[in-house]
Design an enzyme around this catalytic site. Structure first.
Site, PDB file in Angstrom:
ATOM      1  CD  GLU A 174      30.959  81.826  46.700  1.00 21.96           C
ATOM      2  OE1 GLU A 174      30.704  82.726  47.514  1.00 21.96           O
ATOM      3  OE2 GLU A 174      31.608  82.025  45.651  1.00 21.96           O
ATOM      4  CG  HIS A 250      26.611  82.003  50.199  1.00 21.93           C
ATOM      5  ND1 HIS A 250      27.139  83.196  50.663  1.00 21.93           N
ATOM      6  CD2 HIS A 250      27.384  81.638  49.155  1.00 21.93           C
ATOM      7  CE1 HIS A 250      28.179  83.530  49.937  1.00 21.93           C
ATOM      8  NE2 HIS A 250      28.354  82.603  49.015  1.00 21.93           N
ATOM      9  CB  CYS A 372      27.736  86.280  56.871  1.00 21.64           C
ATOM     10  SG  CYS A 372      26.566  85.804  55.583  1.00 21.64           S
TER      11      CYS A 372
END
Length: 448
Positions: A174, A250, A372
């Site tokens: 990720e 995450h 993000c």
């Protein structure tokens, strides 16, 4: 200063929508099917990026990906004209169409893992695009991500670009959302922390029960090897499965680091004390600076509040003065417990002395906060000079991109609008103009 940490923010794409595609991401699921405002989302992102640049940091922009992704829809068996493909997909496989319209590449913390030249075996800056295999709408990104990164960091003397890892669940990657770098100064060797959710090859490993653990240990180890990192500068630490099951999909939803500060929730990791001791030992051996652990207790900020406000999905940046600042979403200021903690954290005697709040609610409602939206790239002055200059934020680019957004973006987009063939024309026209603005070449051509 001859070394920097640059932030490359994702430019929000024209198809920004709320389809609720990300299982395990509470905000994404809670706002599914609501109407979005792509124009406002893009402008909120640009305002944040400009403000970071005005604080004295190197700030760049990464282009969005082409959506709707007709290339993928055609690979899935839909044929005919572009309008035919959209109409057939909307009727026969609407969830697939939604995935192929996602603007999720805006969250560039998932674009790649980056290791600076001061850490790597060949003294080059290394990029490995994330394969994002856990979610269909994100798994279609890596090839275009690679093209965009190569067009942005396009000098092979300084930048090394790797292919994304094999597209297999054992190598679920990720990107930088599960990677943190600690260091003394950006230009010196640092300590790279890889946070994983599960061990794919160990059936007895602890794993979450409700939501998926997207990052594997095996993927993290593979990236460390390909970037040429040595054991003394790497740490692999497992995320607490219990917090993954509470929406912490995450690591950057529960922990964030910058230089000699690690800011994390007390429930963030497994084997916390053992791993913190390892971090302290390796940091002391590698970096000539004291290390600050800032552990946020549950009785001050609950996991629910941390997830809903994205307290840890903030950016910690080092200002030219040497002080650090937290870049937080306005959601943090609107939550009494989180606001009280942020008021306290600047008094704790650590390098963090300021908090700046930004409205990124269009992104927040889809499951992504300030952290993000950016990819962190530690660079020296020579490397910064080698970056495609048309991607670096300044007053001229800010004005040009705002005009471009006003010209091409809708101010309302519903799920039903994704089947509108006019959206294809609008998106492609916008991106073709953007390739000229940012000098990106033919990054989208393979999809057409």
């Amino acid at each position: 200063m001859d070394h920097f940490e640059a932030n490359f923010d994702g430019l929000v794409g024209p198809t920004h929508n709320y389809a609720g595609l990300s299982f395990g991401n509470v905000a994404s699921l809670n706002n599914a099917d609501a109407s979005s405002n792509p124009k406002a989302a893009a402008k909120q992102g640009l305002e944040k990026a400009k403000a970071i640049g005005q604080l004295g940091l190197v700030q760049g922009m990464l282009a969005p990906q082409e959506r709707p992704d007709l290339y993928t829809l055609r690979r899935m068996g839909f044929s005919g004209s572009d309008a035919d493909v959209l109409a057939k997909a909307a009727k026969q496989a609407p969830l697939l169409l939604n995935a192929c319209c996602s603007a999720s590449s805006m969250w560039t913390a998932n674009a790649a893992t980056v290791s600076p030249s001061s850490d790597t075996f060949d003294n080059k800056l290394h990029f490995t695009p994330a394969n994002l295999v856990d979610k269909l709408h994100r798994s279609i990104e890596p090839i275009t991500t690679s093209h965009i990164l190569t067009a942005t960091f396009n000098d092979s003397r300084y930048f090394s670009h790797h292919q994304h890892l094999p597209e297999h669940a054992s190598f679920g990657d990720e990107g930088a959302a599960n990677h943190t770098r600690l260091c003394g100064d950006y230009g010196h060797k640092g300590l790279e922390l890889f946070v994983y959710g599960r061990e794919a090859t160990n059936p007895n490993s602890i794993q979450p029960k409700k939501y998926p653990a997207r990052q594997t240990l095996e993927a993290s180890q593979a990236i460390a090897r390909s970037h040429g990192l040595n054991d003394a500068q790497t740490i692999f630490i497992q995320q607490n499965p219990a917090v993954i099951d509470q929406g912490v999909f995450h690591n950057d939803v529960i922990a964030v680091g910058n230089q000699n500060v690690l800011f994390y929730h007390e429930q963030a990791f497994l084997n916390t004390q053992e791993k913190l001791a390892e971090i302290q030992q390796k940091f002391t051996q590698t970096c000539n600076r004291p290390l600050h652990f800032i552990e946020v207790p549950t009785d001050k900020v609950s996991i629910q509040d941390a997830v809903s406000t994205y307290l840890f999905n903030t950016q910690i940046i080092t200002l030219p003065s040497g002080e650090m600042a937290i870049i937080a979403p306005t959601n943090c200021a609107e939550n009494p417990a989180v606001k009280a903690y942020l008021d306290e954290v600047v008094t704790l005697g650590t390098p963090i002395k300021q908090v700046h709040y930004f409205d990124v609610k269009q992104s927040m409602q889809n499951g992504g906060g300030p952290a993000c939206l950016r990819l962190r790239v530690a660079m020296n002055a020579v490397e910064v000079a080698a970056v495609n200059p048309n991607t670096l934020m300044n007053d001229s680019l800010f004005t040009t991109l705002n005009i471009w957004v006003d010209k091409h973006y809708r101010d309302r987009l519903s799920i039903n609008d994704l089947a509108d063939p006019q959206l294809i024309i609008e998106s492609r026209t916008a991106l073709d103009e953007l390739t000229q603005i940012m000098n990106l070449g033919s990054v989208y051509q393979f999809q057409r």
